[in-house]
Write an enzyme that holds these catalytic residues in place. Structure first.
Site: not given
Ligand code: C5P
Length: 232
Positions: A10, A32, A59, A61, A63-64, A66-67, A118, A210
């Site tokens: 990140d 990732k 990553d 995600k 969302h649109d 199907p085509n 989350t 992190r």
């Molecule tokens: O730094 P940390 O370990 O918290 O990063 C978690 C990674 O997982 C980040 O890239 C975050 O966007 C991703 N993520 C998350 N919770 C989710 C889905 C993805 O923390 N529900």
């Protein structure tokens, strides 16, 4: 075990990216790429990481309709993406179309569903999205849809793995963020688990940002986590 730890890169600058590549090269197997990195460098970042022998979890995600998702997933697989995710909220037909597109270009590729973010609370889900019930129940229902669509699994908290696998089977893959080795700050994550706890809970992949990327030595942080889970 190396396949199970997915460092989340990140970062948004080329200097930070190059530093992490040097640190993790030859150690981590999958990394990732999130939205901020991908939108900063587009497919160049995929190519650069592939050239350094990393497998890619993108990553985005998706969302649109199907085509559109079908074509996007196909293009991303062609560009070298190994693991991709789509929002389960797009529905079974959309996920199915994404899977078909993805697999056309990468037979071994893994397509994952995102259930509820989350950051979504029950209150927000009930009052803004007008989805009744508890977040937990909706996560399980969406996970069921993910399986029906033929996808490999979902992104979820390590604390949800046992209920997800109980309902959908041990083979249904759980990719879990929110991982912190002992003594490392939780930052903004609410429900955290150590790498070992997550593996013992049945997580298939640990997404770790992190705790690796902000460590004085990301390589050493990665190796310490690997050592912690290696004998499981
Ligand atoms: O730094 P940390 O370990 O918290 O990063 C978690 C990674 O997982 C980040 O890239 C975050 O966007 C991703 N993520 C998350 N919770 C989710 C889905 C993805 O923390 N529900």
């Amino acid at each position: 075990m190396r396949d199970k730890i997915i460092p989340a890169l990140d970062v948004q600058t080329i200097e930070e990216l190059n530093f992490l590549i040097q640190e993790l090269k030859g150690e981590a197997s999958i990394v990732k790429i999130g939205m901020e990195l991908y939108y900063s460098f587009d497919n160049d970042v995929i190519k650069r990481l592939k050239d350094n022998n990393f497998k890619i979890f993108l990553d985005l995600k998706l969302h649109d309709i199907p085509n559109t998702v079908h074509k996007a997933a196909k293009t991303l697989a062609k560009n070298g993406v190994d693991i991709l995710n789509v929002h389960a909220a797009g529905g079974i037909e959309m996920m199915n179309a994404a899977l078909a597109g993805f697999k056309t270009e990468n037979e071994q590729g893994i397509l994952i569903g995102v259930t509820q973010l989350t950051s979504t609370s029950t209150e927000m889900m009930n009052n803004e999205l007008l989805i009744a019930g508890e977040v937990q129940d909706i996560v399980l229902k969406y996970a069921e849809n993910v399986k029906t669509a033929g996808l490999a699994g979902i992104v979820c908290s390590a604390q949800e793995v046992s209920s997800v696998k109980e309902k959908l089977g041990a083979d249904f893959q759980c990719i879990t963020p929110g991982i912190r080795p002992k003594g490392i700050s939780a930052d903004d994550q609410k429900r955290i688990m150590t790498p070992l706890q997550a593996i013992r809970n049945g997580s298939d992949y640990l997404v770790i940002g992190r705790a690796i990327t902000k460590a004085p030595s990301p390589r050493q942080a990665y190796l310490d986590i690997l050592k912690e889970i290696e004998n499981e």
